[in-house]
Design an enzyme around this catalytic site. Structure first.
Site, PDB file in Angstrom:
ATOM      1  N   LYS A   1       0.837  -1.246   0.043  1.00 26.86           N
ATOM      2  CA  LYS A   1       0.146   0.080  -0.145  1.00 26.86           C
ATOM      3  C   LYS A   1       0.703   1.201  -0.071  1.00 26.86           C
ATOM      4  CE  LYS A   1       0.610   1.350   4.581  1.00 26.86           C
ATOM      5  NZ  LYS A   1       1.188   2.633   4.988  1.00 26.86           N
TER       6      LYS A   1
ATOM      7  N   GLY B   1       6.900   1.510   5.243  1.00 30.15           N
ATOM      8  CA  GLY B   1       5.453   2.451   5.150  1.00 30.15           C
ATOM      9  C   GLY B   1       4.779   1.899   4.078  1.00 30.15           C
TER      10      GLY B   1
ATOM     11  N   GLY C   1       3.769  -4.073   4.496  1.00 31.96           N
ATOM     12  CA  GLY C   1       4.202  -5.555   3.903  1.00 31.96           C
ATOM     13  C   GLY C   1       3.707  -6.559   5.155  1.00 31.96           C
ATOM     14  N   GLY C   2       3.822  -6.669   6.203  1.00 33.72           N
ATOM     15  CA  GLY C   2       3.122  -7.618   7.050  1.00 33.72           C
ATOM     16  C   GLY C   2       1.876  -7.645   6.918  1.00 33.72           C
TER      17      GLY C   2
ATOM     18  N   ASP D   1      -3.382  -1.812   9.808  1.00 32.10           N
ATOM     19  CA  ASP D   1      -3.292  -1.700   8.069  1.00 32.10           C
ATOM     20  C   ASP D   1      -4.058  -2.600   7.590  1.00 32.10           C
ATOM     21  OD1 ASP D   1      -2.250   0.889   8.391  1.00 32.10           O
ATOM     22  OD2 ASP D   1      -0.465   0.228   7.867  1.00 32.10           O
TER      23      ASP D   1
HETATM   24  P1  ATP Z   1       3.798  -0.311   8.038  1.00 32.35           P
HETATM   25  O1  ATP Z   1       3.796   0.336   6.506  1.00 32.35           O
HETATM   26  O2  ATP Z   1       2.619  -1.080   8.282  1.00 32.35           O
HETATM   27  O3  ATP Z   1       4.416   0.641   8.873  1.00 32.35           O
HETATM   28  P2  ATP Z   1       6.488  -1.603   7.588  1.00 32.35           P
HETATM   29  O4  ATP Z   1       6.721  -1.035   6.415  1.00 32.35           O
HETATM   30  O5  ATP Z   1       6.960  -0.928   9.041  1.00 32.35           O
HETATM   31  O6  ATP Z   1       4.771  -1.656   7.647  1.00 32.35           O
HETATM   32  P3  ATP Z   1       6.475  -4.343   7.681  1.00 32.35           P
HETATM   33  O7  ATP Z   1       6.774  -5.171   6.334  1.00 32.35           O
HETATM   34  O8  ATP Z   1       5.005  -4.635   7.949  1.00 32.35           O
HETATM   35  O9  ATP Z   1       7.202  -2.993   7.786  1.00 32.35           O
HETATM   36  O10 ATP Z   1       7.496  -4.854   8.667  1.00 32.35           O
HETATM   37  C1  ATP Z   1       7.351  -4.546   9.991  1.00 32.35           C
HETATM   38  C2  ATP Z   1       8.077  -5.609  10.886  1.00 32.35           C
HETATM   39  O11 ATP Z   1       7.026  -6.754  11.068  1.00 32.35           O
HETATM   40  C3  ATP Z   1       9.213  -6.244  10.471  1.00 32.35           C
HETATM   41  O12 ATP Z   1      10.373  -6.094  10.840  1.00 32.35           O
HETATM   42  C4  ATP Z   1       9.130  -7.892  10.994  1.00 32.35           C
HETATM   43  O13 ATP Z   1       9.897  -8.173  11.897  1.00 32.35           O
HETATM   44  C5  ATP Z   1       7.753  -7.912  11.364  1.00 32.35           C
HETATM   45  N1  ATP Z   1       6.726  -8.808  10.472  1.00 32.35           N
HETATM   46  C6  ATP Z   1       5.876  -9.763  10.894  1.00 32.35           C
HETATM   47  N2  ATP Z   1       5.337 -10.308   9.949  1.00 32.35           N
HETATM   48  C7  ATP Z   1       5.782  -9.990   8.763  1.00 32.35           C
HETATM   49  C8  ATP Z   1       5.536 -10.373   7.229  1.00 32.35           C
HETATM   50  N3  ATP Z   1       4.743 -11.274   7.038  1.00 32.35           N
HETATM   51  N4  ATP Z   1       6.261  -9.591   6.566  1.00 32.35           N
HETATM   52  C9  ATP Z   1       7.289  -8.565   6.910  1.00 32.35           C
HETATM   53  N5  ATP Z   1       7.504  -8.264   8.150  1.00 32.35           N
HETATM   54  C10 ATP Z   1       6.774  -8.974   9.232  1.00 32.35           C
END
Ligand code: ATP
Length: 285
Positions: free
Chosen positions: A11, A100, A103-104, A138
């Site tokens: 997103k 941001g 991903g998770g 999210d």
């Molecule tokens: P957001 O945009 O919601 O702030 P983000 O960009 O901070 O997300 P994510 O990819 O969601 O990043 O990852 C944040 C943390 O979540 C990672 O450091 C990881 O340890 C943990 N995590 C748990 N499940 C997942 C997953 N399926 N993919 C990636 N990270 C995950």
């Protein structure tokens, strides 16, 4: 054993406003969110007859009950009161972490969508989104996808007209941002420039990409830019190549730019790749 497949789309926040801190410690947000074509392919083996297992191609991602995809599967089976007889989750991480780009949350939402489809859509879209909200703020948006005005912690959602077709360039600087630290920081600064969410909705309804680009705004952008000159550097490169807008997404650190055509997108991409390892092209989906 049966294998299910789903794409977990990343997103972007076209707008992101922080309206205030709530009594429960969370912040009230208002954001137009958009899914983009960058995605993690997610596969689920059901009925493996073995203990739950997860395989991911990136070592920094936890491959156990801490993973949001695993949490989503556990929440789904608890909700429908079923035992899948063992599952294996496989994720190819294309969406950068700490970026941001949700991903998770995207992986969790993909697991919820494919399980619900497999079990005959026993949960309504609203129920599935609400279940997603128990996993992360999210996740409800990622369950729904498209172009959505999100409010509250992200759980109050309303579809808005879809983003016009365009080329989006994304670039991830080496640093990542801690979302909780950033929320603490935003409480102590005066937000000078808030996004015009109503204006963004009208711009989307007009289908005019230039109008949409003019209204892209994220209150976290200046806060992160103040500590990390890379954000401004990426924008400068994109803008010099003709970007209609460039902006950090969510709590960062990815910067995305709306590019006017493929030629300028490729030019900016080549320049950014001299400094940054994660540069990609995407489009709204
Ligand atoms: P957001 O945009 O919601 O702030 P983000 O960009 O901070 O997300 P994510 O990819 O969601 O990043 O990852 C944040 C943390 O979540 C990672 O450091 C990881 O340890 C943990 N995590 C748990 N499940 C997942 C997953 N399926 N993919 C990636 N990270 C995950």
């Amino acid at each position: 054993m049966i294998t299910l497949h789903e794409k977990a789309y990343a997103k972007l926040n076209l707008t992101l406003d922080v309206l205030g801190k709530r009594a429960d410690g969370f912040h009230d947000l208002k954001s137009v969110m958009q899914t983009v074509s960058l995605h993690d392919p997610v596969e689920l083996d059901l009925g493996t007859g073995e203990p739950w297992k997860m395989i991911c191609d990136r070592e920094d991602i936890p491959c156990d009950a801490r993973n949001l995809a695993w949490k989503a599967a556990a929440a789904f089976f608890a909700y429908v009161d079923r035992d899948p007889g063992g599952i294996t989750i496989r994720i190819q991480k294309n969406i950068p972490s700490g970026a941001g780009m949700g991903g998770g949350s995207a992986d969790a939402a993909a697991v919820l969508r494919m399980l619900n489809r497999h079990y005959g859509n026993s949960l309504t879209p609203e129920e599935l989104a609400a279940l997603g909200g128990t996993i992360g703020s999210d996740v409800p948006f990622c369950v729904l996808g498209g172009t959505v005005m999100c409010e509250g912690r992200g759980e109050i959602m309303r579809r808005v007209p879809e983003m016009p077709k365009c080329i989006i360039l994304g670039c991830k600087p080496e640093f990542s941002v801690s979302t909780p630290v950033l929320f603490r920081k935003i409480d102590s600064v005066d937000i000078c420039h808030h996004p015009d969410n109503d204006g963004m909705e009208k711009a989307l309804a007009s289908g005019d990409l230039n109008m949409v680009a003019e209204r892209i705004c994220n209150v976290f952008d200046p806060v992160v830019s103040a500590d990390h000159p890379e954000i401004s550097h990426i924008k400068t490169v994109c803008n010099a190549c003709g970007a209609l807008a460039s902006q950090m997404t969510g709590s960062g650190s990815v910067v995305f730019a709306i590019m006017p055509d493929m030629e300028s997108a490729e030019k900016a991409m080549a320049q950014l790749k001299e400094t940054y390892s994660r540069v990609f092209l995407a489009e709204p989906v």
